[in-house]
Design an enzyme around this catalytic site. Structure first.
Site: not given
Length: 424
Positions: A114-115
């Site tokens: 994720a980011k």
């Protein structure tokens, strides 16, 4: 040449998402993987886009755009940083989330990628405004994060204090202290010792390993490091301590160059004294000149897209160890490979951050802190295990180090997808 400028311009504007997809396809070409799995991995599971309004110190209200991209969770909860930067975009977050999937997989961590972040210049915010922004952002994405769902961490423009505010905001809404919702916190509230130094330490460990692989004693190795923040400074100091000769380090203002070697302990990092490297230098060169120095190892540890079609032909190092995320464009990488320059990719070299974040998560879940000695010992073990796996792929498939790292990661992610199947 007609069209040359346009071609170079296209390379320069290559997005993280475009790069990540190209790297995925290149690794998949070496493996017998269901193309349907590859197609799924081209896309994120979801991207949460939110508006984050805050009251400025002068009483006005300003709204910023925030994102949380979640790429793949087949191997465990989503994991990845939150950045505050003016150029945070939807596609950048998706591309970086994909890289986190591969980074966690190549390290064999039980996480997916994720980011996220907020499109804001953190330097334009007072401390109070940054806190209000963080707490409101935490509330806006609260439904998609959690210690068993998605665990953010610090990134560009954020730090342990940011994570403390986010953890507190989340915990207040949950009605209980939930330290495992983020990593990279101050140790006093459940953070891990050694977390801030971990990416730089892993860069140093992998640099030492690749030098050993090519029979280069560190005592006879010259190294130039672009960037003297958390990653660059910690890598430089460890490698210096282990006997390497650090001939150049830099910050945004330029580079200190000393052919006989720099006493890295005497040069303050960005955290210790921001943008001060050149003030301690007898000889100053530009960041571009640093990249082209005739050294054994080059470590780009500052920004993305610094090795491109424009300068890859001028890189003189024998080995490039990527300390930053995405410092080499696809075309730049192809040029280095054609020239026989070995590139150790970011998803391996700087994976110390997410690895110690995993350790922090374990400590939070078990409510038991580890000593710094244990953290560093466990990190070295994990990094060398990953190095061995990538080395085996490098030799088995006769591919570049980047392709080898992606092959290791993709095989693990694809196997998990094939085992779990597709929800009907």
């Amino acid at each position: 040449m007609p069209g040359a400028a346009g071609d170079d311009e296209a390379v320069e504007t290559e997005t993280a998402l475009e790069t990540a997809r190209l790297q995925l396809d290149r690794a998949a070409a070496h493996l017998d993987i269901d193309p349907n799995v590859v197609e799924r991995l081209h896309h994120p599971r979801r991207v949460q886009e939110v508006t984050v309004p805050i009251e400025r110190d002068d009483g006005s209200v300003e709204a910023f755009t925030g994102y949380r991209a979640q790429h793949d969770s087949v191997r465990g909860p989503y994991k990845g940083g939150l950045r505050y930067h003016p150029e945070v975009t939807h596609d950048e977050c998706v591309g970086l989330a994909m890289w986190m999937t591969w980074k966690c997989a190549v390290m064999d961590l039980p996480f997916g990628g994720a980011k996220g972040g907020v499109a804001v210049d953190p330097k334009s915010l007072s401390d109070d405004e940054k806190e209000r922004l963080t707490r409101r952002f935490a509330q806006e994405i609260r439904g998609v994060i959690g210690p068993m769902q998605d665990i953010p961490a610090p990134d560009m423009g954020t730090d342990p204090q940011t994570m403390a505010w986010l953890m507190d905001a989340y915990s207040m809404q949950e009605g209980e202290t939930t330290p495992g919702v983020v990593t990279g916190k101050p140790p006093v509230i459940g953070g891990s010792k050694g977390r801030e130094e971990a990416p730089g330490r892993s860069v140093a460990i992998i640099t030492r390993a690749v030098c050993e692989y090519y029979d280069r004693p560190l005592s006879e190795t010259t190294i130039a490091i672009q960037g003297y923040g958390s990653v660059g400074a910690n890598a430089a100091r460890l490698l210096d301590e282990w006997g390497a000769t650090i001939v150049a380090v830099s910050d945004v203002n330029g580079a200190m160059y000393a052919p006989d070697g720099i006493d890295t302990a005497s040069v303050p990092s960005h955290d210790e004294e921001p943008e001060a490297v050149t003030e301690y230098a007898d000889t100053v060169i530009s960041n571009d000149e640093l990249l082209e120095l005739d050294v054994d190892v080059l470590v780009p540890a500052a920004l993305g897209n610094v090795i491109t079609a424009d300068n890859a032909t001028d890189i003189s190092a024998d080995i490039v160890v990527e300390g930053a995320n995405g410092p080499t464009t696809t075309t730049g990488d192809a040029i280095l490979e054609e020239r026989g320059i070995r590139v150790i990719p970011d998803i391996l070299a700087n994976a110390g951050g997410v690895t110690v974040s995993y350790f922090e998560w374990l400590q939070d879940i078990n409510r038991r802190a580890w000593s710094l000695e244990r953290v560093n010992e466990e990190l070295e073990t994990e990094m060398l295990d990953a190095w061995d796996a990538v080395t085996d792929a490098h030799e088995t498939y006769d591919v570049s180090w980047r392709d080898a790292a992606y092959i290791v990661a993709l095989k693990r992610v694809a196997a998990a997808h094939e085992a779990r199947g597709l929800w009907p």
